[in-house]
Design a protein around this motif. Structure first.
Motif, PDB file in Angstrom:
ATOM      1  N   THR A  13      37.711  24.636  63.588  1.00 20.77           N
ATOM      2  CA  THR A  13      38.327  25.675  62.774  1.00 20.77           C
ATOM      3  C   THR A  13      37.538  25.774  61.459  1.00 20.77           C
ATOM      4  N   ASP A  14      37.715  26.882  60.748  1.00 21.03           N
ATOM      5  CA  ASP A  14      36.959  27.047  59.498  1.00 21.03           C
ATOM      6  C   ASP A  14      37.322  25.970  58.477  1.00 21.03           C
ATOM      7  N   TYR A  15      38.578  25.548  58.515  1.00 25.67           N
ATOM      8  CA  TYR A  15      39.064  24.511  57.603  1.00 25.67           C
ATOM      9  C   TYR A  15      39.367  23.279  58.433  1.00 25.67           C
ATOM     10  N   LEU A  16      38.899  22.113  57.984  1.00 27.85           N
ATOM     11  CA  LEU A  16      39.014  20.917  58.817  1.00 27.85           C
ATOM     12  C   LEU A  16      40.217  20.031  58.476  1.00 27.85           C
ATOM     13  N   GLY A  17      40.976  20.425  57.444  1.00 23.80           N
ATOM     14  CA  GLY A  17      42.122  19.599  57.055  1.00 23.80           C
ATOM     15  C   GLY A  17      43.370  19.908  57.862  1.00 23.80           C
ATOM     16  N   LEU A  18      43.207  20.234  59.137  1.00 27.72           N
ATOM     17  CA  LEU A  18      44.331  20.554  60.027  1.00 27.72           C
ATOM     18  C   LEU A  18      44.474  19.415  61.021  1.00 27.72           C
ATOM     19  N   SER A  19      45.675  19.221  61.543  1.00 31.75           N
ATOM     20  CA  SER A  19      45.861  18.109  62.481  1.00 31.75           C
ATOM     21  C   SER A  19      45.477  18.525  63.897  1.00 31.75           C
ATOM     22  N   VAL A  20      45.124  17.520  64.683  1.00 27.46           N
ATOM     23  CA  VAL A  20      44.821  17.772  66.100  1.00 27.46           C
ATOM     24  C   VAL A  20      46.050  18.382  66.783  1.00 27.46           C
ATOM     25  N   LEU A  49      37.598  24.363  48.433  1.00 26.65           N
ATOM     26  CA  LEU A  49      38.246  25.614  48.028  1.00 26.65           C
ATOM     27  C   LEU A  49      39.715  25.603  48.444  1.00 26.65           C
ATOM     28  N   VAL A  50      39.980  25.175  49.663  1.00 25.86           N
ATOM     29  CA  VAL A  50      41.366  25.166  50.143  1.00 25.86           C
ATOM     30  C   VAL A  50      42.209  24.175  49.330  1.00 25.86           C
ATOM     31  N   GLN A  51      41.622  23.032  48.971  1.00 30.37           N
ATOM     32  CA  GLN A  51      42.377  22.073  48.142  1.00 30.37           C
ATOM     33  C   GLN A  51      42.764  22.716  46.813  1.00 30.37           C
ATOM     34  N   GLN A  52      41.820  23.459  46.217  1.00 31.18           N
ATOM     35  CA  GLN A  52      42.119  24.107  44.936  1.00 31.18           C
ATOM     36  C   GLN A  52      43.220  25.158  45.094  1.00 31.18           C
ATOM     37  N   LEU A  53      43.123  25.938  46.171  1.00 31.54           N
ATOM     38  CA  LEU A  53      44.143  26.968  46.413  1.00 31.54           C
ATOM     39  C   LEU A  53      45.514  26.335  46.633  1.00 31.54           C
ATOM     40  N   MET A  54      45.532  25.231  47.380  1.00 34.00           N
ATOM     41  CA  MET A  54      46.816  24.587  47.674  1.00 34.00           C
ATOM     42  C   MET A  54      47.504  24.130  46.402  1.00 34.00           C
ATOM     43  N   ALA A  55      46.706  23.703  45.436  1.00 33.96           N
ATOM     44  CA  ALA A  55      47.291  23.214  44.179  1.00 33.96           C
ATOM     45  C   ALA A  55      48.045  24.336  43.450  1.00 33.96           C
ATOM     46  N   LEU A  56      47.678  25.580  43.719  1.00 35.37           N
ATOM     47  CA  LEU A  56      48.338  26.707  43.051  1.00 35.37           C
ATOM     48  C   LEU A  56      49.688  27.055  43.678  1.00 35.37           C
ATOM     49  N   ARG A  57      49.926  26.592  44.891  1.00 33.54           N
ATOM     50  CA  ARG A  57      51.186  26.821  45.605  1.00 33.54           C
ATOM     51  C   ARG A  57      51.560  28.302  45.660  1.00 33.54           C
ATOM     52  N   LEU A  58      50.602  29.132  45.972  1.00 37.85           N
ATOM     53  CA  LEU A  58      50.869  30.574  46.049  1.00 37.85           C
ATOM     54  C   LEU A  58      51.513  30.916  47.388  1.00 37.85           C
ATOM     55  N   PRO A  59      52.484  31.832  47.400  1.00 35.72           N
ATOM     56  CA  PRO A  59      53.014  32.291  48.686  1.00 35.72           C
ATOM     57  C   PRO A  59      51.880  32.875  49.522  1.00 35.72           C
ATOM     58  N   GLY A  60      51.885  32.561  50.811  1.00 37.01           N
ATOM     59  CA  GLY A  60      50.774  32.978  51.680  1.00 37.01           C
ATOM     60  C   GLY A  60      51.244  33.736  52.910  1.00 37.01           C
ATOM     61  N   PRO A  61      51.626  35.003  52.748  1.00 37.93           N
ATOM     62  CA  PRO A  61      52.078  35.781  53.914  1.00 37.93           C
ATOM     63  C   PRO A  61      50.905  36.262  54.760  1.00 37.93           C
ATOM     64  N   TRP A  62      50.352  35.357  55.538  1.00 39.91           N
ATOM     65  CA  TRP A  62      49.167  35.657  56.354  1.00 39.91           C
ATOM     66  C   TRP A  62      49.525  36.537  57.550  1.00 39.91           C
ATOM     67  N   ILE A  63      48.532  37.307  57.992  1.00 38.97           N
ATOM     68  CA  ILE A  63      48.666  37.985  59.289  1.00 38.97           C
ATOM     69  C   ILE A  63      47.371  37.763  60.067  1.00 38.97           C
ATOM     70  N   ARG A  80      46.454  36.345  53.055  1.00 37.67           N
ATOM     71  CA  ARG A  80      47.015  36.855  51.804  1.00 37.67           C
ATOM     72  C   ARG A  80      47.542  35.717  50.931  1.00 37.67           C
ATOM     73  N   ALA A  81      47.428  35.905  49.623  1.00 35.44           N
ATOM     74  CA  ALA A  81      48.020  34.963  48.663  1.00 35.44           C
ATOM     75  C   ALA A  81      48.627  35.795  47.536  1.00 35.44           C
ATOM     76  N   VAL A  82      49.894  35.578  47.235  1.00 40.06           N
ATOM     77  CA  VAL A  82      50.564  36.370  46.199  1.00 40.06           C
ATOM     78  C   VAL A  82      50.395  35.653  44.863  1.00 40.06           C
ATOM     79  N   SER A  83      49.591  36.261  43.973  1.00 40.42           N
ATOM     80  CA  SER A  83      49.258  35.613  42.704  1.00 40.42           C
ATOM     81  C   SER A  83      49.468  36.584  41.530  1.00 40.42           C
ATOM     82  N   PRO A  84      50.339  36.207  40.578  1.00 44.11           N
ATOM     83  CA  PRO A  84      51.178  35.010  40.542  1.00 44.11           C
ATOM     84  C   PRO A  84      52.317  35.118  41.563  1.00 44.11           C
ATOM     85  N   PRO A  85      52.946  33.998  41.914  1.00 45.44           N
ATOM     86  CA  PRO A  85      54.030  34.035  42.890  1.00 45.44           C
ATOM     87  C   PRO A  85      55.096  35.053  42.504  1.00 45.44           C
ATOM     88  N   ASN A  86      55.545  35.817  43.488  1.00 44.99           N
ATOM     89  CA  ASN A  86      56.507  36.878  43.203  1.00 44.99           C
ATOM     90  C   ASN A  86      57.246  37.163  44.511  1.00 44.99           C
TER      91      ASN A  86
END
Ligand SMILES: Cc1cc2nc3c(=O)[nH]c(=O)nc-3n(C[C@H](O)[C@H](O)[C@H](O)COP(=O)(O)OP(=O)(O)OC[C@H]3O[C@@H](n4cnc5c(N)ncnc54)[C@H](O)[C@@H]3O)c2cc1C
Length: 481
Positions: A164-171, A332-346, A405-411
């Motif tokens: 996967t593009d990001y490797l911090g996911l579980s098997v 990059l993902v670690q930095q984004l996670m620290a922001l705790r932004l809502p992530g309504p992905w599609i 998607r990331a809602v910034s600032p959270p709303n």
């Protein structure tokens, strides 16, 4: 049955945690846990566990959250398994007491998929051992992150064929959804590169399965969205690893030119990895094909042969170590996670013939803020996606479209608006033969799921009746109510 040790004391789930003590029994009336002080009288003795069942606020709050920060369903306990047996014990206990159970890997779902409100969440991070790395395969616990497995296999010159593009996911979390990446164009999804599994079914049975042993269960569990069993251990395929990645970023003036180049590149599989990125700008979008060739010097890719007939407007070529390439977005993902932004992905799969028109319309209505950053768009060959419950369109080539998607600032209002946009875009995708990749935030009904599985729905439902007849597992997907 023996006593169960937990880290904090509470009288009933939901009460304030105080000093460390022992939970010994389950209170089926109040759906809570009784400590040694209460349990002398009533309650059902909790079976012995090798790990621990915790009920403190912090653990339950963590299990009621995920990468999306949109859905919050609080479990009454979190199991930190010390063994596969613990998973079986808790699933049997849940069957007996009508509790729901969900496995949680890294919690990188975006819409509560790994949550179990009022139930028990199995935190698989405590089962994260790499048991064996042999030639062509590795045996790993479901809680292992791909990052750790890849580091270990590369030490011996091997790699999983697809990442996967990001490797911090579980098997376990990725094998329950599918797992797609740029090398899917050669090797299918992560679930297409599994040799055997050890699972705990919804009835609490520990079962080994593979393409030749219990193939029905094996095929159901891979991409089965946690509906039939919890994956405890997987034997995954490995191939020899190249040392270096040559990365080609090819830019195009418009979408049609980019997807045409992607189709050409896919047809002869010239790249080891093929993806594409659409980046919002103030004035429109940029369109970039991302092709990568893995190689080990002294052999070298032929840049001219790879790029010339793809006719990009401009080209950037970079070399980097293979591991650095695979792990390129981790920080990059670690930095984004620290922001705790809502992530309504599609995340959607589109049939080739509908892709250009669908994506053009979607980009027209998507502002940079609504996109939340780069939009992924890339083709994969349908024939390499083989697990029956991974639903992709009926077309020789299908495109993955992902709006992260990331809602910034959270709303909250913005988040709900984007969830409604997701639903509308999902409906339009279905109307042109698309399906969804079930890791995003699209509100779905049971009838949407029936339509999603289409002619496979009877088999999906039959597998549920066989392996999880009491509908204990993975309520967060909302497939069976
Ligand atoms: C930054 C980021 C990048 C991503 N990139 C990609 C990508 O490139 N390709 C791709 O395919 N996906 C990608 N995803 C999506 C990701 O693959 C899924 O969300 C995946 O399910 C997350 O893995 P996890 O370990 O966090 O699982 P969780 O979110 O913890 O769980 C996901 C689902 O799997 C179930 N589950 C978890 N463990 C088990 C188990 N052991 N047995 C059975 N069921 C289980 C859960 O109950 C839940 O339903 C990305 C997600 C993020 C946040």
């Amino acid at each position: 049955m023996r006593k169960l040790q937990i880290s904090r004391r509470t009288v009933l789930a939901g009460a304030t945690a105080t000093a460390a003590a022992t939970v010994v029994a389950f209170d089926p009336v109040n759906l809570g846990w009784l400590t040694s002080a209460d349990a002398e009288t009533d309650g059902i003795r909790v079976p012995h566990l090798d790990g621990e069942l915790v009920i403190d606020e912090e653990s339950r709050a963590e299990a009621a959250d995920d990468y999306g920060h949109i859905v919050h369903r609080r479990p009454i306990a979190v199991l930190r398994p010390g063994s596969v047996r613990d998973i079986a014990t808790v699933i049997r206990f849940a069957n007996a007491h009508r509790l729901k159970v969900a496995a949680r890997g890294q919690g990188h779902s975006t819409f509560g998929q790994a949550q179990a409100g009022g139930g028990v969440v199995i935190d698989s991070r405590t089962l994260a051992t790499i048991h064996r790395i042999g030639t062509g395969h590795a045996v790993v616990d479901a809680g292992v992150q791909w990052l750790d497995l890849i580091k270990a296999t590369l030490a011996g010159g091997q790699t999983p064929p697809v990442a996967t593009d990001y490797l911090g996911l579980s098997v376990g979390g990725t094998l329950s959804v599918g797992g797609i990446g740029g090398a899917t164009s050669h090797h299918g999804m992560l679930v297409d590169n599994v040799l055997a599994l050890e699972v705990v079914t919804g009835t609490g049975d520990i079962v080994r399965c593979s393409p030749s042993i219990r193939p029905d269960l094996f095929n159901a569990v891979l991409g089965g969205l946690g509906q039939f069993a919890v994956i405890a251990r997987a034997t995954v395929r490995l191939i020899p690893a190249a040392s270096t990645a040559r990365v080609y970023h090819l830019f195009y003036p418009d979408l049609a030119a980019m997807t045409a180049a992607q189709r050409t590149a896919l047809a002869d599989r010239r790249f080891s990895y093929l993806e594409g990125q659409l980046t919002p700008t103030e004035t429109g979008w940029t369109y970039m094909l991302e092709g990568v060739t893995y190689y080990t010097p002294p052999s070298e890719p032929d840049d001219e042969a790879l790029v010339a007939d793809l006719a990009p407007a401009s080209t950037e070529i970079t070399d980097m170590p293979y591991f650095d390439w695979l792990n390129r977005i981790y920080e990059l993902v670690q930095q984004l996670m620290a922001l705790r932004l809502p992530g309504p992905w599609i995340n959607i799969f589109l049939p080739d013939e509908a892709t250009d028109a669908y994506v053009t319309e979607l980009l027209d209505e998507t502002t940079p803020a609504d996109a939340g950053g780069v939009v992924l768009l890339y083709p994969v060959p349908r024939a390499l996606i083989r697990r029956p419950f991974v639903r992709v369109p009926d077309s020789p080539v299908v495109f993955l479209l992902a709006l992260l998607r990331a809602v910034s600032p959270p709303n909250e209002a913005e988040t709900q608006r984007l969830i409604a946009v997701n639903r509308a875009q999902y409906d339009r995708a279905v109307a042109v033969g698309g399906t969804h990749y079930p890791v995003g935030a699209i509100p779905l009904t049971e009838s949407d799921w029936r339509a999603h599985y289409g002619d496979r729905w009877p088999a999906f439902r039959a597998a549920k009746h066989q392996y999880d007849p009491r509908n204990v597992l993975t309520p967060g997907q909302a497939i069976f109510g």
